[in-house]
Structure formats: C-alpha cells, structure tokens
Motif scaffolding. Structure first.
Motif, PDB file in Angstrom:
ATOM      1  N   UNK A  27       3.212  86.477  91.999  1.00 40.82           N
ATOM      2  CA  UNK A  27       2.545  87.012  93.170  1.00 40.82           C
ATOM      3  C   UNK A  27       2.185  85.862  94.115  1.00 40.82           C
ATOM      4  N   UNK A  28       1.628  86.188  95.264  1.00 39.74           N
ATOM      5  CA  UNK A  28       1.475  85.211  96.353  1.00 39.74           C
ATOM      6  C   UNK A  28       0.765  83.930  95.922  1.00 39.74           C
ATOM      7  N   UNK A  29      -0.350  84.049  95.213  1.00 40.06           N
ATOM      8  CA  UNK A  29      -1.119  82.860  94.842  1.00 40.06           C
ATOM      9  C   UNK A  29      -0.352  81.979  93.861  1.00 40.06           C
ATOM     10  N   UNK A  30       0.367  82.611  92.937  1.00 42.05           N
ATOM     11  CA  UNK A  30       1.163  81.841  91.997  1.00 42.05           C
ATOM     12  C   UNK A  30       2.302  81.107  92.667  1.00 42.05           C
ATOM     13  N   UNK A  31       2.883  81.712  93.710  1.00 44.66           N
ATOM     14  CA  UNK A  31       3.964  81.064  94.455  1.00 44.66           C
ATOM     15  C   UNK A  31       3.433  79.854  95.219  1.00 44.66           C
ATOM     16  N   UNK A  32       2.269  80.003  95.834  1.00 46.25           N
ATOM     17  CA  UNK A  32       1.642  78.855  96.513  1.00 46.25           C
ATOM     18  C   UNK A  32       1.388  77.737  95.506  1.00 46.25           C
ATOM     19  N   UNK A  33       0.887  78.099  94.322  1.00 51.62           N
ATOM     20  CA  UNK A  33       0.624  77.094  93.283  1.00 51.62           C
ATOM     21  C   UNK A  33       1.890  76.357  92.887  1.00 51.62           C
ATOM     22  N   UNK A  34       3.023  77.081  92.834  1.00 56.85           N
ATOM     23  CA  UNK A  34       4.288  76.433  92.473  1.00 56.85           C
ATOM     24  C   UNK A  34       4.665  75.362  93.495  1.00 56.85           C
ATOM     25  N   UNK A  35       4.470  75.636  94.770  1.00 57.45           N
ATOM     26  CA  UNK A  35       4.758  74.632  95.809  1.00 57.45           C
ATOM     27  C   UNK A  35       3.777  73.465  95.723  1.00 57.45           C
ATOM     28  N   UNK A  36       2.517  73.751  95.451  1.00 57.59           N
ATOM     29  CA  UNK A  36       1.529  72.676  95.322  1.00 57.59           C
ATOM     30  C   UNK A  36       1.871  71.735  94.171  1.00 57.59           C
ATOM     31  N   UNK A  37       2.518  72.281  93.144  1.00 55.84           N
ATOM     32  CA  UNK A  37       2.818  71.507  91.940  1.00 55.84           C
ATOM     33  C   UNK A  37       4.110  70.700  92.068  1.00 55.84           C
ATOM     34  N   UNK A  38       4.868  70.929  93.130  1.00 61.06           N
ATOM     35  CA  UNK A  38       6.166  70.256  93.287  1.00 61.06           C
ATOM     36  C   UNK A  38       5.990  68.800  93.669  1.00 61.06           C
ATOM     37  N   UNK A  39       6.926  67.972  93.232  1.00 64.49           N
ATOM     38  CA  UNK A  39       6.881  66.563  93.647  1.00 64.49           C
ATOM     39  C   UNK A  39       7.217  66.477  95.132  1.00 64.49           C
ATOM     40  N   UNK A  40       6.585  65.554  95.858  1.00 65.09           N
ATOM     41  CA  UNK A  40       6.803  65.451  97.311  1.00 65.09           C
ATOM     42  C   UNK A  40       8.263  65.118  97.636  1.00 65.09           C
ATOM     43  N   UNK A  41       8.771  65.709  98.703  1.00 69.33           N
ATOM     44  CA  UNK A  41      10.104  65.383  99.187  1.00 69.33           C
ATOM     45  C   UNK A  41      10.031  64.159 100.097  1.00 69.33           C
ATOM     46  N   UNK A  42      11.052  63.356 100.058  1.00 73.12           N
ATOM     47  CA  UNK A  42      11.124  62.208 100.967  1.00 73.12           C
ATOM     48  C   UNK A  42      11.444  62.697 102.371  1.00 73.12           C
ATOM     49  N   UNK A  43      11.164  61.866 103.350  1.00 76.69           N
ATOM     50  CA  UNK A  43      11.453  62.222 104.745  1.00 76.69           C
ATOM     51  C   UNK A  43      12.928  62.563 104.910  1.00 76.69           C
ATOM     52  N   UNK A  44      13.183  63.735 105.486  1.00 79.31           N
ATOM     53  CA  UNK A  44      14.560  64.159 105.713  1.00 79.31           C
ATOM     54  C   UNK A  44      15.175  64.919 104.563  1.00 79.31           C
ATOM     55  N   UNK A  45      14.538  64.900 103.398  1.00 80.68           N
ATOM     56  CA  UNK A  45      15.076  65.625 102.240  1.00 80.68           C
ATOM     57  C   UNK A  45      14.764  67.110 102.350  1.00 80.68           C
ATOM     58  N   UNK A  46      15.647  67.914 101.743  1.00 77.85           N
ATOM     59  CA  UNK A  46      15.379  69.332 101.592  1.00 77.85           C
ATOM     60  C   UNK A  46      15.466  69.685 100.107  1.00 77.85           C
ATOM     61  N   UNK A  47      14.640  70.599  99.717  1.00 76.22           N
ATOM     62  CA  UNK A  47      14.674  71.072  98.349  1.00 76.22           C
ATOM     63  C   UNK A  47      15.167  72.511  98.294  1.00 76.22           C
ATOM     64  N   UNK A  48      15.356  72.987  97.083  1.00 75.40           N
ATOM     65  CA  UNK A  48      15.715  74.385  96.855  1.00 75.40           C
ATOM     66  C   UNK A  48      14.597  75.022  96.042  1.00 75.40           C
ATOM     67  N   UNK A  49      14.114  76.158  96.505  1.00 75.01           N
ATOM     68  CA  UNK A  49      13.077  76.888  95.788  1.00 75.01           C
ATOM     69  C   UNK A  49      13.666  78.177  95.242  1.00 75.01           C
ATOM     70  N   UNK A  50      13.674  78.308  93.916  1.00 77.21           N
ATOM     71  CA  UNK A  50      14.166  79.517  93.238  1.00 77.21           C
ATOM     72  C   UNK A  50      12.938  80.257  92.732  1.00 77.21           C
TER      73      UNK A  50
END
Length: 446
Positions: free
Chosen positions: A87-110
C-alpha cells in the motif's frame, strides 16, 4: 528538493534505521511519517526511476521477486518492496530504503501494489508499464465483485495512457475493456485445441460483448484458458509470450518451457508457472534475453508465506498462504501431490487484511483431501471453529481434527505429530503471527 521534502525524507530514513536497529523492523511506518510531513514526497522519490507496477488478485509477490531476480542480471539499480507491504506507505518506505542514485543515473522500481492503492500512487509514480496477473473473487467485503477490482486496475492504467499494460491473456476480463495504453498479453499454449467444459459456477465466463457463455479450447484452472465466444468474435487475444510445454510438476519445483526456452523454478504449482510467465514477460519488456531471465530464475528463493520450508524438531513444514477460493484450490492441488503421510494444519483469521468475511472457504474444494494420506488435522486461528466445521463437511474425520487456541499450542501439537511432513495453510495475518512466534522462538530465521 524543497526543505519540506528533505526533512520528510530524513525523518523517514531515520525512522527506518531506528526500527531496523532496535526492533524487528517496520515496512510502513517510515513511509507514513514521511508522507505526513510531505504529502507529495512520492513524486520526488520516484522521479529518477522507470517504474513497473505489478497488480492483481493472486501472484503479485512471487512475480515481483522473480522479476527482480531476472533484472538483476542486467541492471544494477533495482528497487522493490520485498516485504509485500504493497500500500502507499509501504511503497514510500521502499523508496526511502533504496541506495541513492548517482547524478544522471536512473533506477528501475518493480513494485507490487495492492489494487485498492493504485489510485493513490499511480500519478506520482508515472509507471512505464503495468503487469496484470489475474482477477478473482477476493476479500469481497473490501473490494466487491471482480468487475470492481478490474475497474480499479483500468482506472489506474488510464491515468498513464502511455504506459504499456502487460496482462494475462488467458483471463477473459483482461480483454473485455478497450484501453488507450499499448498492450501485450501472455498465456498458456501447451495443449492441442479441444473442447473443455467449464464449471457452471465459474466467475467471468460470460462474453462481455453479447453475454453468451464462453467456450474453451483449453483450460488451465478457474476461468483461465483459450476462450472464445460461440456467438460473436470475442476470443483470447494473440499472445506475445506463452508457456509451450510443461515438463515436470513436483511438490517442490516446476519445469516448463516459455517461448521455446526451458526453465525451472524452486516453487510448485501450475499457478506459479503463471507467475514465472508474468515475470518473464515483464523482464522481456525491459530488454532481457531468455538466457538472462533463466539465470535470474535459477537464483530465485521462496518468498514470504509462499511454499516456505522449515523444520520444527524433525518435522518438515511446508507453509502456504491461502486467501480466496481459486488460490486455495490451487494450493490443495499442490498438497495432493504429496503421497507421503502428513499432518494438515489450517489457520483461519478474519482480520481486515485477511477479509472479514470467511465464507470463501466454503467455495474451496477441501473434498479433494478425502483420500489423501492425512494422519492428523489441526485447526487454529480466529475462526478455527468455522474451519473445523468446513473440514468435517468435506468428509475429513471429525474425531481426527484438533483445535488449538494459539501459536504455542500449535507448535507443541506439531512436535507431537505422528507425521514427519506437515502442510500449513494459513491466511495472511495468521502467517504474520505464526512467523513472528517461530522467529522469536528460533524455529525460523528473520
């Protein structure tokens, strides 16, 4: 990034650190706090990710896990919500827990996302692709009928019309509505065409164009198969990806062929081959080769509550989540593959996350177990008496059914079981409670 967003992100990350360091963790609270401080935080967190949304009644968690394993063969920055907090709060938590992307990098969120939460997150996430697994009756007190569930899914897709929708082509409901989105379909194509009679009480077998009863040239289970209407031109769409052969289905794994390539996954059941096909289709969308997908699948592990295997003092336990009639029947088919004597444990809760209405167990085919080599039956949970009654009606010996009041009593009963093999069928909150007890008492690792 605004000061408000920065503070919200910092508070969320600090809360996650505190929960992980001093407790058993928490998948939703960091997101809840961050969202309270900044209602638009998800827009910022997702802006540098290509997002795939996996949604549907059954199969979201395993499909997500298999997709992530496959994509890891090619992409270094993959974010997911592995705890199943969808649900919404858990999805936000997943992004908060991700390692930071470097400038110009893109990630994939499944991201596995609960059907009811789609409308709250899709605009912020701007998905590149939706994957629709299936739609079956599930938690009718919360969702209503299957057409209500499907409306939630199509309404979300319409919010992002440029996003591709990859759907289970064997499900008639997924071909019933026109969408502006680009579409792909997957399905089973391993049988020669032949006429199959579908049970008359099966959901969604009326043609959406003319209301005639659909016919089938092949059927996997429930309403999934190569359908067509004998009265008009409605039929299963052309498949982009398909299962071409089933090699072997055992109690612990499955071997099959997709698009002419052989695969094995460490989970059993026809329904999990659909999950593998879903993951294959999504990984292919992101440009992976069959060889890369196969390498990823080979590293897959069993996920929370889905055929988890562990031991309790010499008794081998196979734990399965059950939550609706179609999923239950598939798990019962799986249990029936076990030809060795076993004990059966059924834990039925009716908390909000399970669905408060438990009448669905009466639509499950427990009668399939009448001739199974069951040595003992144990029932437990908030609705243990209802489960006991259902099993008695199914023809299981009522004198061999034991009701236990809590997890401690359940574990003690399993220790004394005459069978070395134990199958546990449990609803969602029952699995949460049981796993916590097992972890706390060192029967299961975190």
């Amino acid at each position: 990034m605004s000061i408000r967003t920065s503070i919200a992100q910092s508070v969320g990350k600090f809360t996650k650190w505190g929960l992980t360091t001093f407790t058993n963790g928490g998948s939703s609270l960091p997101g809840k706090l961050a969202q309270t401080l900044d209602p638009n935080i998800l827009n910022h967190l997702a802006e540098n990710y290509d997002v795939a949304v996996i949604t549907g009644t059954n199969g979201k968690t395993l499909t997500t896990a298999l997709t992530v394993q496959a994509l890891a063969e090619k992409y270094p920055n993959i974010l997911t919500n592995p705890t199943g907090s969808n649900m919404q709060q858990g999805i936000i938590s997943a992004f908060l827990d991700a390692k930071p992307l470097k400038n110009g990098e893109r990630g994939i969120a499944i991201l596995e996302i609960d059907e009811g939460s789609l409308k709250h997150v899709v605009k912020a996430l701007q998905p590149k692709v939706f994957l629709h697994t299936n739609v079956f009756r599930d938690q009718m007190d919360r969702y209503g009928e299957i057409y209500t569930i499907y409306s939630l899914m199509t309404d979300a897709a319409k919010m992002v019309p440029q996003a591709t929708v990859i759907a289970n082509g064997d499900s008639p409901i997924f071909n019933s509505t026109s969408l502006e989105n680009p579409r792909e379909f997957y399905g089973f194509d391993y049988q020669e065409d032949h006429e199959v009679q579908v049970a008359p009480n099966t959901d969604a077998i009326l043609c959406p164009h003319c209301d005639h009863v659909l016919q089938y040239h092949s059927l996997s289970y429930a309403n999934l198969g190569k359908y067509y209407c004998p009265n008009c031109d409605f039929k299963r769409p052309a498949l982009t990806h398909s299962v071409n052969a089933l090699h072997e289905l055992t109690l612990k794994d499955s071997s099959f062929q997709i698009d002419g390539h052989d695969f094995t996954i460490p989970v059993a059941g026809l329904y999990n081959i659909y999950n593998a096909l879903s993951a294959y289709s999504l990984a292919s969308f992101f440009g992976l080769s069959p060889e890369q997908i196969k390498a990823g699948f080979s590293k897959a592990k069993r996920v929370f509550g889905r055929q988890e295997i562990f031991e309790i003092e010499g008794h081998q336990i196979l734990l399965n989540l059950v939550k609706n009639p179609v999923g239950l029947n598939q798990v019962l088919d799986l249990v029936n593959l076990d030809q060795n004597p076993y004990s059966l444990v059924a834990i039925l809760n009716n908390d909000y996350a399970d669905g408060t209405d438990v009448s669905w167990i009466w639509d499950g085919h427990f009668e399939k177990l009448q001739d199974a080599p069951i040595q003992e039956v144990i029932t437990s949970g908030m609705k243990a008496k209802e489960m006991t009654r259902r099993l008695e009606v199914a023809g299981l010996d009522k004198n061999g059914i034991q009701e236990v009041s809590d997890y401690q009593a359940l574990v003690e009963q399993i220790k004394q079981s005459p069978s070395k093999n134990v199958h546990i069928l449990a609803t969602y909150t029952a699995i949460l409670g049981l796993r916590k007890y097992l972890i706390d008492h060192h029967y299961l690792k975190q």
